[in-house]
Design a protein around this motif. Structure first.
Motif, PDB file in Angstrom:
ATOM      1  N   VAL A 255       0.857  -1.185   0.000  1.00 37.74           N
ATOM      2  CA  VAL A 255       0.000   0.000   0.000  1.00 37.74           C
ATOM      3  C   VAL A 255       0.891   1.232   0.000  1.00 37.74           C
ATOM      4  CG1 VAL A 255      -1.706   1.344   1.270  1.00 37.74           C
ATOM      5  CG2 VAL A 255      -1.878  -1.152   1.226  1.00 37.74           C
ATOM      6  N   LEU A 256       0.716   2.103  -0.990  1.00 42.54           N
ATOM      7  CA  LEU A 256       1.440   3.368  -1.045  1.00 42.54           C
ATOM      8  C   LEU A 256       0.454   4.507  -0.863  1.00 42.54           C
ATOM      9  CD1 LEU A 256       3.480   1.388  -2.647  1.00 42.54           C
ATOM     10  CD2 LEU A 256       4.477   3.530  -3.430  1.00 42.54           C
ATOM     11  N   LEU A 257       0.801   5.434   0.015  1.00 43.66           N
ATOM     12  CA  LEU A 257      -0.118   6.489   0.411  1.00 43.66           C
ATOM     13  C   LEU A 257       0.396   7.856  -0.029  1.00 43.66           C
ATOM     14  CD1 LEU A 257      -0.666   5.200   4.059  1.00 43.66           C
ATOM     15  CD2 LEU A 257      -2.180   4.835   2.089  1.00 43.66           C
ATOM     16  N   ASP A 258      -0.300   8.463  -0.960  1.00 42.44           N
ATOM     17  CA  ASP A 258       0.012   9.830  -1.386  1.00 42.44           C
ATOM     18  C   ASP A 258      -0.831  10.771  -0.535  1.00 42.44           C
ATOM     19  OD1 ASP A 258       0.804  12.118  -2.655  1.00 42.44           O
ATOM     20  OD2 ASP A 258      -0.201  11.697  -4.556  1.00 42.44           O
ATOM     21  N   ILE A 259      -0.532  10.778   0.761  1.00 38.42           N
ATOM     22  CA  ILE A 259      -1.274  11.578   1.737  1.00 38.42           C
ATOM     23  C   ILE A 259      -0.270  12.252   2.663  1.00 38.42           C
ATOM     24  CG2 ILE A 259      -3.306  10.082   1.647  1.00 38.42           C
ATOM     25  CD1 ILE A 259      -2.405   8.845   4.275  1.00 38.42           C
ATOM     26  N   SER A 260      -0.719  13.247   3.400  1.00 41.91           N
ATOM     27  CA  SER A 260       0.161  13.961   4.319  1.00 41.91           C
ATOM     28  C   SER A 260       0.501  13.101   5.524  1.00 41.91           C
ATOM     29  CB  SER A 260      -0.519  15.252   4.786  1.00 41.91           C
ATOM     30  OG  SER A 260      -1.624  14.941   5.624  1.00 41.91           O
ATOM     31  N   ALA A 261       1.500  13.550   6.265  1.00 36.80           N
ATOM     32  CA  ALA A 261       1.859  12.848   7.505  1.00 36.80           C
ATOM     33  C   ALA A 261       0.671  12.817   8.457  1.00 36.80           C
ATOM     34  CB  ALA A 261       3.057  13.537   8.162  1.00 36.80           C
ATOM     35  N   ARG A 262      -0.073  13.908   8.524  1.00 35.06           N
ATOM     36  CA  ARG A 262      -1.263  13.934   9.382  1.00 35.06           C
ATOM     37  C   ARG A 262      -2.312  12.961   8.870  1.00 35.06           C
ATOM     38  NH1 ARG A 262      -3.909  19.663  10.775  1.00 35.06           N
ATOM     39  NH2 ARG A 262      -1.847  19.833  11.765  1.00 35.06           N
ATOM     40  N   GLY A 263      -2.434  12.854   7.551  1.00 38.39           N
ATOM     41  CA  GLY A 263      -3.386  11.901   6.988  1.00 38.39           C
ATOM     42  C   GLY A 263      -3.043  10.471   7.344  1.00 38.39           C
ATOM     43  N   LEU A 264      -1.744  10.154   7.385  1.00 37.90           N
ATOM     44  CA  LEU A 264      -1.333   8.805   7.778  1.00 37.90           C
ATOM     45  C   LEU A 264      -1.748   8.520   9.215  1.00 37.90           C
ATOM     46  CD1 LEU A 264       0.134   6.138   7.446  1.00 37.90           C
ATOM     47  CD2 LEU A 264       2.303   7.327   7.837  1.00 37.90           C
ATOM     48  N   LEU A 265      -1.600   9.494  10.092  1.00 39.17           N
ATOM     49  CA  LEU A 265      -2.044   9.307  11.478  1.00 39.17           C
ATOM     50  C   LEU A 265      -3.531   8.975  11.533  1.00 39.17           C
ATOM     51  CD1 LEU A 265      -0.249  12.189  13.438  1.00 39.17           C
ATOM     52  CD2 LEU A 265      -0.060   9.736  13.901  1.00 39.17           C
ATOM     53  N   THR A 266      -4.327   9.667  10.732  1.00 40.45           N
ATOM     54  CA  THR A 266      -5.771   9.433  10.720  1.00 40.45           C
ATOM     55  C   THR A 266      -6.110   8.061  10.155  1.00 40.45           C
ATOM     56  OG1 THR A 266      -6.187  11.806  10.439  1.00 40.45           O
ATOM     57  CG2 THR A 266      -7.970  10.298   9.856  1.00 40.45           C
ATOM     58  N   LEU A 267      -5.509   7.687   9.037  1.00 40.72           N
ATOM     59  CA  LEU A 267      -5.821   6.407   8.399  1.00 40.72           C
ATOM     60  C   LEU A 267      -5.377   5.225   9.241  1.00 40.72           C
ATOM     61  CD1 LEU A 267      -6.653   7.915   5.820  1.00 40.72           C
ATOM     62  CD2 LEU A 267      -5.291   6.276   4.522  1.00 40.72           C
ATOM     63  N   ALA A 268      -4.236   5.353   9.898  1.00 39.36           N
ATOM     64  CA  ALA A 268      -3.690   4.213  10.638  1.00 39.36           C
ATOM     65  C   ALA A 268      -4.311   4.057  12.017  1.00 39.36           C
ATOM     66  CB  ALA A 268      -2.180   4.366  10.766  1.00 39.36           C
ATOM     67  N   GLY A 269      -4.819   5.142  12.580  1.00 45.00           N
ATOM     68  CA  GLY A 269      -5.398   5.053  13.909  1.00 45.00           C
ATOM     69  C   GLY A 269      -4.365   4.632  14.943  1.00 45.00           C
ATOM     70  N   ASP A 270      -4.731   3.640  15.762  1.00 45.03           N
ATOM     71  CA  ASP A 270      -3.843   3.165  16.825  1.00 45.03           C
ATOM     72  C   ASP A 270      -2.864   2.101  16.348  1.00 45.03           C
ATOM     73  OD1 ASP A 270      -5.163   4.822  18.606  1.00 45.03           O
ATOM     74  OD2 ASP A 270      -6.620   3.277  19.189  1.00 45.03           O
ATOM     75  N   ALA A 271      -2.846   1.815  15.045  1.00 45.73           N
ATOM     76  CA  ALA A 271      -1.984   0.732  14.553  1.00 45.73           C
ATOM     77  C   ALA A 271      -0.510   1.122  14.533  1.00 45.73           C
ATOM     78  CB  ALA A 271      -2.429   0.319  13.144  1.00 45.73           C
ATOM     79  N   LEU A 272      -0.215   2.427  14.490  1.00 46.69           N
ATOM     80  CA  LEU A 272       1.176   2.860  14.417  1.00 46.69           C
ATOM     81  C   LEU A 272       1.863   2.746  15.770  1.00 46.69           C
ATOM     82  CD1 LEU A 272       0.796   6.122  12.283  1.00 46.69           C
ATOM     83  CD2 LEU A 272       1.852   3.978  11.538  1.00 46.69           C
ATOM     84  N   PRO A 273       3.131   2.361  15.799  1.00 50.59           N
ATOM     85  CA  PRO A 273       3.900   2.390  17.042  1.00 50.59           C
ATOM     86  C   PRO A 273       3.916   3.802  17.628  1.00 50.59           C
ATOM     87  CG  PRO A 273       5.088   1.170  15.360  1.00 50.59           C
ATOM     88  CD  PRO A 273       3.925   1.819  14.679  1.00 50.59           C
ATOM     89  N   VAL A 274       3.927   3.895  18.940  1.00 44.90           N
ATOM     90  CA  VAL A 274       3.810   5.186  19.611  1.00 44.90           C
ATOM     91  C   VAL A 274       4.921   6.154  19.191  1.00 44.90           C
ATOM     92  CG1 VAL A 274       3.887   6.339  21.853  1.00 44.90           C
ATOM     93  CG2 VAL A 274       2.599   4.209  21.579  1.00 44.90           C
ATOM     94  N   ARG A 275       6.149   5.665  19.108  1.00 44.41           N
ATOM     95  CA  ARG A 275       7.270   6.556  18.794  1.00 44.41           C
ATOM     96  C   ARG A 275       7.130   7.153  17.399  1.00 44.41           C
ATOM     97  NH1 ARG A 275      13.705   4.918  19.314  1.00 44.41           N
ATOM     98  NH2 ARG A 275      14.553   6.977  18.754  1.00 44.41           N
ATOM     99  N   TYR A 276       6.745   6.327  16.425  1.00 40.54           N
ATOM    100  CA  TYR A 276       6.571   6.818  15.061  1.00 40.54           C
ATOM    101  C   TYR A 276       5.387   7.780  14.997  1.00 40.54           C
ATOM    102  CZ  TYR A 276       6.099   6.709   9.945  1.00 40.54           C
ATOM    103  OH  TYR A 276       6.020   7.053   8.628  1.00 40.54           O
ATOM    104  N   ALA A 277       4.305   7.449  15.686  1.00 42.94           N
ATOM    105  CA  ALA A 277       3.125   8.314  15.696  1.00 42.94           C
ATOM    106  C   ALA A 277       3.462   9.683  16.286  1.00 42.94           C
ATOM    107  CB  ALA A 277       1.992   7.661  16.472  1.00 42.94           C
ATOM    108  N   ARG A 278       4.299   9.693  17.313  1.00 39.49           N
ATOM    109  CA  ARG A 278       4.692  10.969  17.918  1.00 39.49           C
ATOM    110  C   ARG A 278       5.510  11.797  16.937  1.00 39.49           C
ATOM    111  NH1 ARG A 278       6.507   8.799  23.947  1.00 39.49           N
ATOM    112  NH2 ARG A 278       4.380   8.706  24.833  1.00 39.49           N
TER     113      ARG A 278
END
Length: 497
Positions: A255-278
């Motif tokens: 999956v390749l996402l042509d979205i902003s960094a903020r958009g990735l936070l929204t799409l991934a929800g809680d699935a991202l590791p905390v450090r990367y999400a921060r």
């Protein structure tokens, strides 16, 4: 829904270039776009008259003929005619004065008089090593430069022109100072700065090499060419299909996402590791762009007629005024004299006009999230250097920075660069990682301008992200052949108006 080998979310220039790269490597690709049409920042639409197309976002493309992706893809072979204006850009000043940059370096040097030799000394080495300069600037910023002289020439100039004192002392005339500072303002941030100097060196020298090109017929012609190639290679487009959560794409190996960094936070929800999400949450966005579109009855009546021949016009006053204005804008201070870019596309592409009707494209740099309608601001700025412009306006539309984000969620707060361009974020986009495209989620990659090399219609964010995915997911280390495949080409027909 049948699953292809990969999914691409977002069909801006980077989403399209990512999909082209994957498809040329033999993968099947599904592309998802929430809007009615593909293209993102490459869209063109009739706003006021069905016979006149306006470029909704980008209009002039200095990096399209220069970037590695488009060099190999070969837009000309796909029917895209990139027009190189003889005067790539101009900068009007008070009392009818103006700085003019010609595509011909010698002509520019001659016009700048006492500063001509200094301009040549600044630009000539970059022009001589243009391919190396471009490939260094439009890279993932993770490898040693292949052209060392180009890197040294670029580094020295960025260091010298990134501070207030050296920038002021570089030239003795306001025409030369304003020309270089106006190009630096494309960084959309504090002036002067080393990141803005890097932008000035890249865009400034391209005016004398591959040019600041205008696609004949409008920016959408580039998106059309990429779309036709994807259709020819069996890819499928899903327009009016907004992806709300990454879980909707379960089953796609890549999956390749042509979205902003903020958009990735929204799409991934809680699935991202905390450090990367921060890290994504700390990613900074820059000032906004506020758009103004005009339908006018004739060419812009510039006080200096030579400005009328330029592909792009920078309106910002003298160097001191631009330093003050762009720094205030970066600090979030709204003023009545924003830096404005203006394009009258029919000057170099007469087919864009009809008798008594032609489009004019403009946008202003404003504070992040600015809600003001920019129409009066922009019109007033043009009127200062083109008295009588208001009398030529048949119809007009303003889009605030806040509204621009609604049009394209990647433009957070109206930031069309999808992230502030400072030295740190030029490399650590959107987080400090060895591979900036690969996310911690299996098979998920970010390919937007929130990754290196950042904003611009160059396709390199998508190309480099796709290369990363091919290498990690399929062990493909050799770059796929992007050259035109004439036997498989399928013409792409845009929607009728």
């Amino acid at each position: 829904m049948s699953r292809a080998d990969a999914a691409v979310v977002g069909t801006g220039p980077n989403g399209l270039s990512a999909a082209v790269t994957l498809a040329r490597a033999g993968l099947t690709v599904d592309l998802f776009e929430s809007a009615d049409t593909v293209g993102g920042g490459l869209r063109s639409e009739p706003l006021f008259d069905r016979d006149i197309d306006h470029d909704i976002c980008s209009a002039v493309h200095p990096m399209a003929p220069a970037s590695r992706f488009f060099r190999e893809f070969d837009l000309a072979a796909h029917g895209v005619h990139l027009i190189e204006p003889e005067i790539p850009y101009a900068h009007p000043l008070d009392a009818g004065r103006a700085g003019l940059v010609h595509h011909d370096l010698d002509a520019t040097v001659e016009r700048l008089g006492v500063d001509g030799t200094r301009w040549r000394r600044l630009m000539a080495p970059l022009v001589e090593h243009s391919r190396g300069v471009v490939d260094l600037m439009l890279s993932g910023q993770r490898s040693l430069p292949s052209d060392v002289p180009a890197a040294l020439a670029l580094a020295g100039r960025v260091l010298r022109h990134g501070t207030r004192l050296t920038t002021r002392l570089a030239f003795s005339t306001e025409e030369a100072r304003s020309l270089l500072t106006g190009v630096a303002a494309h960084a959309v941030g504090k002036l002067p700065s080393h990141s803005a100097a890097a932008v000035a060196m890249l865009l400034g020298h391209l005016a004398h090499s591959s040019g600041w090109c205008v696609p004949r017929g409008g920016s959408a012609r580039i998106a059309d060419a990429l779309t036709a190639d994807l259709l020819a290679h069996g890819c499928t487009f899903h327009t009016r299909h907004e992806v709300h959560r990454l879980t909707e794409l379960a089953g796609y190996p890549i999956v390749l996402l042509d979205i902003s960094a903020r958009g990735l936070l929204t799409l991934a929800g809680d699935a991202l590791p905390v450090r990367y999400a921060r890290s994504l949450a700390r990613f900074r966005y820059g000032p906004g762009a506020a758009k103004a579109d005009f339908l006018v009855s004739g060419p812009i009546p510039w006080a200096n007629p030579e400005v009328g021949g330029a592909g792009t016009v920078h309106i910002g006053g003298d160097q001191a005024a631009m330093f003050r204005q762009e720094t205030l804008t970066q600090q979030g201070v709204a003023t009545g004299e924003p830096f404005v870019l203006v394009v009258d596309p029919a000057v170099n592409d007469p087919g864009r006009a009809r008798p008594g009707k032609r489009p004019v494209w403009a946008y202003a740099h404003v504070p992040h999230g600015d809600t003001r309608d920019p129409l009066r601001l922009v019109q007033g700025r043009i009127e200062r250097y083109a008295p009588g412009f208001t009398d030529t306006v048949i119809a007009a539309r303003g889009v605030s920075a806040a509204e621009y984000e609604k049009y394209n969620p990647n433009y957070v707060g109206g930031d069309i660069g999808s992230g502030a361009m400072n030295l740190y974020q030029a490399v650590a986009r959107p987080a400090p990682r060895l591979d900036p495209y690969r996310t911690p989620l299996p098979g998920v990659y970010l390919c937007s301008a929130s990754t290196p090399p950042g904003p611009g219609v160059h396709g390199m964010c998508g190309y480099l992200a796709a290369r990363s995915a091919l290498r990690r997911e399929h062990g493909i280390r050799t770059a796929p052949d992007l050259s035109p495949s004439l036997t498989e080409k399928i013409p792409y027909e845009r929607k009728s108006r």
